[in-house]
Design an enzyme around this catalytic site. Structure first.
Site, short mmCIF file in Angstrom:
data_model
loop_
_atom_site.label_atom_id
_atom_site.label_comp_id
_atom_site.label_asym_id
_atom_site.label_seq_id
_atom_site.Cartn_x
_atom_site.Cartn_y
_atom_site.Cartn_z
N HIS A 380 32.21 38.12 38.69
CA HIS A 380 32.67 36.78 38.32
C HIS A 380 33.00 35.91 39.53
CE1 HIS A 380 36.28 39.29 38.63
NE2 HIS A 380 36.95 38.20 38.94
N LYS A 384 32.60 33.56 46.00
CA LYS A 384 33.62 33.42 47.04
C LYS A 384 33.13 33.84 48.42
CE LYS A 384 37.82 33.80 44.22
NZ LYS A 384 39.04 34.60 43.95
N HIS A 435 33.73 31.18 34.07
CA HIS A 435 34.98 31.91 33.85
C HIS A 435 36.23 31.10 34.19
CE1 HIS A 435 34.60 32.70 38.17
NE2 HIS A 435 35.84 33.16 38.18
N HIS A 436 36.05 29.91 34.81
CA HIS A 436 37.20 29.02 35.05
C HIS A 436 37.22 27.84 34.07
CE1 HIS A 436 39.05 30.90 38.50
NE2 HIS A 436 37.86 31.01 39.11
N ASP A 464 40.42 38.49 33.93
CA ASP A 464 40.66 38.10 35.32
C ASP A 464 42.08 37.59 35.51
OD1 ASP A 464 40.07 37.55 38.02
OD2 ASP A 464 39.50 35.49 37.52
#
Length: 525
Positions: A380, A384, A435-436, A464
């Site tokens: 996910h 980053k 996912h955000h 998460d």
């Protein structure tokens, strides 16, 4: 209609020396079932007299008696495994026997039972017309059917019936193996193959289906350590299907499996067969079949050839399983790389994976979808890897500009993963981007609302955030569990899907167990 019964008269002396009629140990398969259909009771008595002590393939005969076509229909409907029918033509009607043939072949769809038509009035059912128009297997006039000829026609019919049953069993076993071959990457493919192999072994060896297939690690058979699974079982060993330790098997089976494993070869005894199939990964598959007779050279060769093919099949499935496990390890490693840059532990991605799997199961996703979710959710935050260290490691609140840079990791992750055509990678790309997102539409990067957010992303979001709150992060300590639960209650219908929040809270004990299992001190999986 009478109950199944054995004839009460002694067997004719002229057949006492027949090899097929000699007394021997009863077969575990039981007797052959023979149905006599005739309105003349004397015919029943004579037939029973002649055939009473007849044996074929170490099996005797169990007689069923019907005195009309209607009685025969009732018996046949209740006994699908009748091997031979000795059938009169003229009973309650002049064509009762022929009507029964049509009922057997068309209504019951029984193509296996061997039908021998016996008539005392051949003019009512001429042989040529009956043979052409009806699916019978032999036609005899009662006047020509001596005791020796009756024995001969019965042996011939039983042999044909046995061959047909063997072919049918092989067909079913082959069908199971084909199904397994077509779904090698399915979770149960190894068990499907094992079940098909078991069916074939039972058929090839002509045994009562008391058998099992199990898998152990390379050492489990020698030291008893837990690495054991029953893949398939039939007959009286069906109750062992849930056994998860070699020690749970009956002592004789355990000893045979240990002997085959220690000697690293297949074993064949007078009453049982133990197949041994090692793999390069250290796993071993064993087949235990009970109730066989001593194998002649031909049957032994057939079994050896069959087992060689089985070995190849198990090797291929094991290789595919190893490839799948390697893919899983690579996926977790990729997720851990991203988390390492954020100074999070590798346990974070494993916990998120297990949280997502559990929540997916509770939500009712199909098993295949649950497995895809479990493998995709660790990636996910893979985007980053492209975020500067100064932003990732910033201990305080980010500036508006830095926060926008951080938000870019969602789209970056999607771009990294979406080029793959693999289901897991496609799912990971969706999760990475969404996912955000928030259930009320206030999330990023697209401001999706409610069901516009993929279910995988909605589940991963809860997994998460729960793990982030329940464990130390670079910018804060872990939150107390009561505060975490209060946060999820408050964000129900805002940040998170309310139905998923309810499932999460109802099963919080299971989530806590996963958290303890994958603790910060190391991976205990």
């Amino acid at each position: 209609m009478l109950r199944p019964q054995e004839g009460e008269l002694l067997f004719n002396d002229e057949l006492s020396g027949s090899p097929e009629s000699r007394e021997s140990v009863p077969s575990p398969l039981g007797n052959w079932k023979v149905l006599i259909v005739d309105d003349d009771r004397e015919v029943h008595a004579i037939t029973t007299l002649v055939l009473k002590r007849l044996r074929f393939d170490n099996r005797g005969i169990e007689f069923y008696h019907a005195y009309s076509g209607h009685e025969a229909e009732t018996i046949l409907a209740e006994n699908e495994d009748i091997a031979v029918i000795l059938l009169d033509v003229v009973m309650e009607t002049h064509d009762a026997g022929l009507l029964l043939v049509e009922y057997i072949r068309n209504s019951l769809n029984n193509k296996f039972v061997r039908i021998i038509l016996r008539t005392g009035q051949p003019g009512e059912a001429p042989e040529e017309r009956v043979i052409i128009e009806y699916d019978i297997n032999d036609y005899k006039e009662k006047t020509e059917l001596s005791s020796q000829k009756l024995v001969t026609v019965m042996l011939s019919s039983l042999r044909t019936y046995q061959d047909i049953q063997t072919i049918e069993a092989n067909r079913h076993g082959l069908q199971r193996i084909i199904e397994a071959s077509a779904s090698l990457f399915e979770q149960r493919s190894l068990k499907q193959l094992a079940s098909g192999v078991l069916t074939q072994m039972v058929s090839i060896l002509h045994i009562h289906p008391d058998a099992l297939v199990c898998e152990t690690s390379g050492c489990a058979f020698s030291d008893g350590r837990d690495s054991f699974e029953i893949l398939a079982a039939t007959g009286r060993y069906d109750s062992l299907i849930d056994a998860d330790s070699l020690q749970q098997l009956p002592e004789k089976i355990r000893n045979d499996i240990c002997e085959a494993g220690n000697k690293e070869k297949c074993l064949c005894y007078e009453d049982r067969y133990i197949g041994y199939f090692p793999s390069g990964s250290g796993r071993n598959v064993f087949i235990f079949c009970e109730g066989i007779g001593w194998l002649d050279d031909l049957n032994r060769s057939l079994v050896e050839i069959f087992c060689s093919n089985v070995h190849i099949a198990f090797e291929n499935i094991d290789l595919n399983r190893e490839i799948e496990e390697s893919q899983k390890e690579m996926i977790f490693t990729l997720g851990e790389v991203a988390e390492a840059r954020s100074r999070e532990t590798g346990c974070h991605v494993k916990r998120v994976s297990e949280y997502a799997r559990l929540l997916g199961e509770k939500h009712g996703l199909p098993p295949k979808q649950v497995e895809i979710l479990r493998m995709a959710s660790p990636m996910h935050d893979v985007g980053k890897v492209a975020i500067p260290d100064a932003i990732l490691h910033h201990p305080g609140k980010l500036s508006e500009e830095d926060f926008k840079a951080m938000q870019a990791h969602a789209a970056i992750g999607q771009n990294m993963l979406s080029s793959s055509s693999r289901q897991v990678m496609q799912a990971a790309a969706i999760i990475s981007r969404q996912h955000h997102e928030k259930y009320d539409g206030t999330g990023y990067p697209d401001g999706l609302l409610r069901d516009e957010i993929d279910i995988f992303a909605r589940i991963t979001a809860i997994a998460d955030v729960f793990d982030a709150l329940a464990n130390d992060r670079v910018y804060r300590k872990a939150c107390p569990m009561p505060e975490i639960l209060d946060y999820f209650r408050d964000q129900r219908g805002k940040h998170f899907d309310p139905q998923l929040v309810d499932l999460f809270l109802e099963n919080i004990k299971e989530f806590k167990r996963i958290q303890l299992r994958f603790c910060e001190d190391g991976d205990t999986s």
